[in-house]
Design a protein around this motif. Structure first.
Motif, PDB file in Angstrom:
ATOM      1  N   VAL A  37       6.055  12.512  -1.082  1.00 20.02           N
ATOM      2  CA  VAL A  37       6.875  11.340  -1.453  1.00 20.02           C
ATOM      3  C   VAL A  37       8.008  11.181  -0.439  1.00 20.02           C
ATOM      4  CG1 VAL A  37       8.507  10.437  -3.170  1.00 20.02           C
ATOM      5  CG2 VAL A  37       6.342  11.418  -3.908  1.00 20.02           C
ATOM      6  N   ASN A  38       8.663  12.303  -0.109  1.00 17.79           N
ATOM      7  CA  ASN A  38       9.782  12.274   0.842  1.00 17.79           C
ATOM      8  C   ASN A  38       9.332  11.810   2.233  1.00 17.79           C
ATOM      9  OD1 ASN A  38      11.385  13.192  -1.221  1.00 17.79           O
ATOM     10  ND2 ASN A  38      11.401  15.327  -0.531  1.00 17.79           N
ATOM     11  N   ALA A  39       8.117  12.122   2.616  1.00 15.09           N
ATOM     12  CA  ALA A  39       7.593  11.697   3.917  1.00 15.09           C
ATOM     13  C   ALA A  39       7.231  10.207   3.904  1.00 15.09           C
ATOM     14  CB  ALA A  39       6.372  12.529   4.288  1.00 15.09           C
ATOM     15  N   LEU A  40       6.771   9.704   2.751  1.00 20.42           N
ATOM     16  CA  LEU A  40       6.365   8.302   2.659  1.00 20.42           C
ATOM     17  C   LEU A  40       7.553   7.340   2.571  1.00 20.42           C
ATOM     18  CD1 LEU A  40       3.310   8.644   0.257  1.00 20.42           C
ATOM     19  CD2 LEU A  40       3.260   7.902   2.645  1.00 20.42           C
ATOM     20  N   LEU A  41       8.681   7.789   2.027  1.00 22.24           N
ATOM     21  CA  LEU A  41       9.841   6.906   1.870  1.00 22.24           C
ATOM     22  C   LEU A  41      10.358   6.363   3.215  1.00 22.24           C
ATOM     23  CD1 LEU A  41      11.755   8.679  -1.039  1.00 22.24           C
ATOM     24  CD2 LEU A  41      10.617   6.445  -1.090  1.00 22.24           C
ATOM     25  N   PRO A  42      10.527   7.179   4.262  1.00 20.96           N
ATOM     26  CA  PRO A  42      10.965   6.620   5.557  1.00 20.96           C
ATOM     27  C   PRO A  42       9.940   5.641   6.139  1.00 20.96           C
ATOM     28  CG  PRO A  42      11.237   9.011   5.564  1.00 20.96           C
ATOM     29  CD  PRO A  42      10.492   8.637   4.313  1.00 20.96           C
ATOM     30  N   GLN A  43       8.668   5.941   5.912  1.00 17.37           N
ATOM     31  CA  GLN A  43       7.619   5.033   6.386  1.00 17.37           C
ATOM     32  C   GLN A  43       7.771   3.667   5.713  1.00 17.37           C
ATOM     33  OE1 GLN A  43       3.678   6.646   5.922  1.00 17.37           O
ATOM     34  NE2 GLN A  43       2.698   4.691   6.369  1.00 17.37           N
ATOM     35  N   ASN A  67       0.830  -1.214   0.000  1.00 22.00           N
ATOM     36  CA  ASN A  67       0.000   0.000   0.000  1.00 22.00           C
ATOM     37  C   ASN A  67       0.861   1.260   0.000  1.00 22.00           C
ATOM     38  OD1 ASN A  67      -2.280  -1.600   0.043  1.00 22.00           O
ATOM     39  ND2 ASN A  67      -2.636  -1.359   2.237  1.00 22.00           N
ATOM     40  N   THR A  68       1.912   1.253   0.823  1.00 23.19           N
ATOM     41  CA  THR A  68       2.807   2.416   0.897  1.00 23.19           C
ATOM     42  C   THR A  68       3.539   2.603  -0.427  1.00 23.19           C
ATOM     43  OG1 THR A  68       3.089   2.061   3.272  1.00 23.19           O
ATOM     44  CG2 THR A  68       4.714   3.468   2.189  1.00 23.19           C
ATOM     45  N   ALA A  69       3.999   1.505  -1.018  1.00 22.90           N
ATOM     46  CA  ALA A  69       4.687   1.596  -2.312  1.00 22.90           C
ATOM     47  C   ALA A  69       3.757   2.152  -3.376  1.00 22.90           C
ATOM     48  CB  ALA A  69       5.213   0.218  -2.716  1.00 22.90           C
ATOM     49  N   GLN A  70       2.503   1.710  -3.369  1.00 20.52           N
ATOM     50  CA  GLN A  70       1.528   2.216  -4.332  1.00 20.52           C
ATOM     51  C   GLN A  70       1.281   3.708  -4.112  1.00 20.52           C
ATOM     52  OE1 GLN A  70       0.235   0.518  -7.018  1.00 20.52           O
ATOM     53  NE2 GLN A  70      -0.470   2.559  -7.582  1.00 20.52           N
ATOM     54  N   GLU A  71       1.198   4.102  -2.846  1.00 21.71           N
ATOM     55  CA  GLU A  71       0.970   5.517  -2.537  1.00 21.71           C
ATOM     56  C   GLU A  71       2.170   6.364  -2.977  1.00 21.71           C
ATOM     57  OE1 GLU A  71      -0.629   8.198   1.229  1.00 21.71           O
ATOM     58  OE2 GLU A  71      -0.284   6.053   1.500  1.00 21.71           O
ATOM     59  N   ILE A  72       3.373   5.860  -2.757  1.00 16.28           N
ATOM     60  CA  ILE A  72       4.580   6.579  -3.199  1.00 16.28           C
ATOM     61  C   ILE A  72       4.557   6.724  -4.727  1.00 16.28           C
ATOM     62  CG2 ILE A  72       7.105   6.391  -3.447  1.00 16.28           C
ATOM     63  CD1 ILE A  72       7.122   5.112  -0.618  1.00 16.28           C
ATOM     64  N   LYS A  73       4.222   5.629  -5.400  1.00 18.15           N
ATOM     65  CA  LYS A  73       4.169   5.677  -6.862  1.00 18.15           C
ATOM     66  C   LYS A  73       3.145   6.710  -7.344  1.00 18.15           C
ATOM     67  CE  LYS A  73       3.243   2.794 -10.908  1.00 18.15           C
ATOM     68  NZ  LYS A  73       2.491   3.814 -11.573  1.00 18.15           N
ATOM     69  N   ASN A  74       1.957   6.703  -6.711  1.00 17.91           N
ATOM     70  CA  ASN A  74       0.920   7.667  -7.106  1.00 17.91           C
ATOM     71  C   ASN A  74       1.403   9.107  -6.912  1.00 17.91           C
ATOM     72  OD1 ASN A  74      -0.792   5.573  -7.746  1.00 17.91           O
ATOM     73  ND2 ASN A  74      -1.934   5.666  -5.823  1.00 17.91           N
ATOM     74  N   TRP A  75       2.009   9.412  -5.782  1.00 15.86           N
ATOM     75  CA  TRP A  75       2.487  10.767  -5.531  1.00 15.86           C
ATOM     76  C   TRP A  75       3.653  11.121  -6.440  1.00 15.86           C
ATOM     77  CZ3 TRP A  75      -0.134  14.487  -3.544  1.00 15.86           C
ATOM     78  CH2 TRP A  75      -1.160  14.199  -2.636  1.00 15.86           C
ATOM     79  N   TYR A  76       4.508  10.145  -6.731  1.00 17.17           N
ATOM     80  CA  TYR A  76       5.620  10.408  -7.632  1.00 17.17           C
ATOM     81  C   TYR A  76       5.096  10.745  -9.037  1.00 17.17           C
ATOM     82  CZ  TYR A  76       9.969   9.923 -10.202  1.00 17.17           C
ATOM     83  OH  TYR A  76      11.057  10.167 -11.009  1.00 17.17           O
TER      84      TYR A  76
END
Length: 193
Positions: free
Chosen positions: A92-98, A61-70
């Protein structure tokens, strides 16, 4: 409290003495404890695998969210909308550490599953060993009991006349029961002190 502690120590020493005299029972207790540990460890593995599945889903889910924001960053940048591109990049920068934390959690869960599986294998091996020792100890206890009965029965045959006369005498049997009951009551009173 002193009386309770004394009673507890007395009972524990009696149990210890009993187990020393009956090692097959002590091994049986150890076997039951190992069986409980095996059950607990299997449940732990099931729980850890469930957590692993949940964490895998969170990672996806997090990877998908990062992809969407990217993708949004790319579209906003291409359209010259820095007012949207900059906050999207911050997201995107906030989701990467998560995502990295979740990945670390997954790695930790996999290690714990491996350790629990190794523990389970050790417990199963130990349980087989204890079962074999218990069977050997039980067989030895049975041999000892048969030997004791053989020596008792040979002694008893010498006194066969007295034994059969005592058994046939109902008054003798009543007195023996009464004397045994008195001894039991005395033991109970002594334990209650």
């Amino acid at each position: 409290m002193g009386l309770i502690e004394d009673m507890k120590r007395f009972l524990e020493s009696q149990i210890d003495d009993f187990l020393i005299k009956n090692p097959h029972l002590e091994l049986q207790v150890i076997g039951e404890q190992l069986a409980q540990q095996e059950t607990d460890t299997m449940q732990l593995i099931v729980d850890l695998k469930a957590q692993e599945k949940l964490t895998e889903q969170e990672i996806l889910n997090t990877a998908q969210e990062i992809k969407n924001w990217y993708d949004r960053v790319q579209r906003a940048t291409a359209a010259g909308r820095t007012d949207l591109a900059t906050p999207a990049q911050e997201r995107v920068n906030a989701l990467l550490p998560q995502g990295n934390q979740l990945w670390g959690k997954m790695k930790g869960l996999k290690e714990r599953i491996t350790q629990a599986q190794e523990l389970l294998a050790t417990i199963k091996t130990r349980r087989v060993e204890v079962k074999a020792k218990a069977a050997t100890a039980q067989a030895q206890a049975n041999r000892d009991r048969v030997a004791a009965q053989s020596s008792t029965s040979s002694w008893g045959s010498a006194n066969n006349y007295t034994s059969s006369r005592d058994l046939a005498d109902p008054l003798e049997a009543q007195f023996r029961r009464w004397e045994e009951d008195e001894e039991l009551e005395n033991l109970k009173r002594n334990l209650g002190k």
